[in-house]
Design a protein around this motif. Structure first.
Motif, short mmCIF file in Angstrom:
data_model
loop_
_atom_site.label_atom_id
_atom_site.label_comp_id
_atom_site.label_asym_id
_atom_site.label_seq_id
_atom_site.Cartn_x
_atom_site.Cartn_y
_atom_site.Cartn_z
N TRP A 45 32.10 51.46 52.79
CA TRP A 45 33.44 51.71 52.24
C TRP A 45 34.14 50.40 51.93
CZ3 TRP A 45 35.78 55.32 49.80
CH2 TRP A 45 35.42 56.65 50.00
N GLY A 46 34.04 49.44 52.84
CA GLY A 46 34.66 48.15 52.63
C GLY A 46 34.08 47.43 51.42
N LEU A 47 32.77 47.49 51.25
CA LEU A 47 32.13 46.85 50.10
C LEU A 47 32.49 47.56 48.80
CD1 LEU A 47 28.60 46.05 51.53
CD2 LEU A 47 30.39 44.43 50.92
N PHE A 48 32.57 48.89 48.83
CA PHE A 48 32.92 49.64 47.62
C PHE A 48 34.29 49.24 47.11
CE2 PHE A 48 35.16 53.43 45.92
CZ PHE A 48 34.46 53.55 44.73
N VAL A 49 35.27 49.22 47.99
CA VAL A 49 36.63 48.86 47.58
C VAL A 49 36.70 47.36 47.31
CG1 VAL A 49 39.05 48.87 48.28
CG2 VAL A 49 37.59 50.79 48.87
N GLY A 50 35.94 46.56 48.02
CA GLY A 50 35.93 45.12 47.85
C GLY A 50 35.45 44.66 46.49
N GLU A 51 34.68 45.49 45.83
CA GLU A 51 34.20 45.14 44.49
C GLU A 51 35.29 45.25 43.44
OE1 GLU A 51 30.82 47.61 43.84
OE2 GLU A 51 29.56 46.47 45.21
N MET A 75 39.16 44.05 22.88
CA MET A 75 39.74 45.29 22.42
C MET A 75 40.46 46.02 23.58
SD MET A 75 37.84 48.24 20.37
CE MET A 75 38.65 49.63 19.75
N ILE A 76 39.79 46.09 24.72
CA ILE A 76 40.40 46.75 25.88
C ILE A 76 41.60 45.95 26.36
CG2 ILE A 76 40.04 47.37 28.30
CD1 ILE A 76 37.16 48.08 27.56
N VAL A 77 41.46 44.62 26.37
CA VAL A 77 42.55 43.77 26.83
C VAL A 77 43.75 43.92 25.89
CG1 VAL A 77 43.24 41.37 27.22
CG2 VAL A 77 41.00 42.15 27.97
N LYS A 78 43.50 43.98 24.60
CA LYS A 78 44.58 44.16 23.63
C LYS A 78 45.30 45.48 23.86
CE LYS A 78 45.55 44.40 18.71
NZ LYS A 78 45.01 44.41 17.36
N LYS A 79 44.53 46.55 24.09
CA LYS A 79 45.14 47.88 24.34
C LYS A 79 45.97 47.87 25.62
CE LYS A 79 43.56 50.40 20.94
NZ LYS A 79 44.44 50.93 19.93
N LEU A 80 45.44 47.25 26.67
CA LEU A 80 46.20 47.17 27.92
C LEU A 80 47.48 46.38 27.72
CD1 LEU A 80 43.34 46.56 30.51
CD2 LEU A 80 44.80 48.58 30.33
N HIS A 81 47.39 45.28 26.97
CA HIS A 81 48.57 44.46 26.69
C HIS A 81 49.60 45.26 25.90
CE1 HIS A 81 50.90 40.85 26.01
NE2 HIS A 81 50.93 41.13 24.71
N ALA A 131 47.10 43.85 41.67
CA ALA A 131 46.09 44.87 42.00
C ALA A 131 44.91 44.25 42.73
CB ALA A 131 45.62 45.58 40.74
N ALA A 132 44.52 43.04 42.35
CA ALA A 132 43.41 42.36 43.02
C ALA A 132 43.75 42.07 44.48
CB ALA A 132 43.06 41.08 42.28
N PHE A 133 44.93 41.52 44.71
CA PHE A 133 45.32 41.21 46.09
C PHE A 133 45.51 42.49 46.91
CE2 PHE A 133 46.58 37.04 44.28
CZ PHE A 133 45.81 36.25 45.12
N GLY A 150 39.29 39.18 37.14
CA GLY A 150 38.75 38.94 35.80
C GLY A 150 39.63 39.52 34.72
N LEU A 151 40.13 40.72 34.96
CA LEU A 151 41.04 41.35 34.00
C LEU A 151 42.34 40.55 33.90
CD1 LEU A 151 41.53 43.72 32.11
CD2 LEU A 151 42.38 45.01 34.07
#
Length: 83
Positions: A49-55, A1-7, A19-21, A62-63
């Motif tokens: 901080w690095g771990l927070f943003v790294g997640e 449902m979320i993927v459909k809305k984003l699409h 965004a991942a890179f 995945g998205l």
């Protein structure tokens, strides 16, 4: 449902992959900046901080995969080479 809305809003798998890179680069930048800017917290705070943003990177990857799968099913996946 979320993927459909984003699409439907125009978000493509390529956007999620970018965004991942970008978040990987931001992880290194956040870690280095925190390490230099906050001598009180030191290495521990910079690591947090690095771990927070790294997640964010695995979430965006995945998205991107979910959007790519949706695009394949929907028939809107962009092909980059001719067969």
């Amino acid at each position: 449902m979320i993927v459909k809305k984003l699409h439907e809003k125009g978000v493509k798998s390529e956007h999620a992959y970018l965004a991942a890179f970008a978040s990987i680069g931001l992880t290194v930048a956040a870690w280095a900046t925190s390490l230099k800017a906050e001598p009180v917290g030191g290495l521990d705070r910079a690591d947090r901080w690095g771990l927070f943003v790294g997640e964010w990177a695995p979430t965006f990857f995945g998205l991107g995969l979910a959007l790519s799968h949706y695009e394949q099913h929907d028939g809107t996946l962009a092909h980059t080479h001719e067969s």
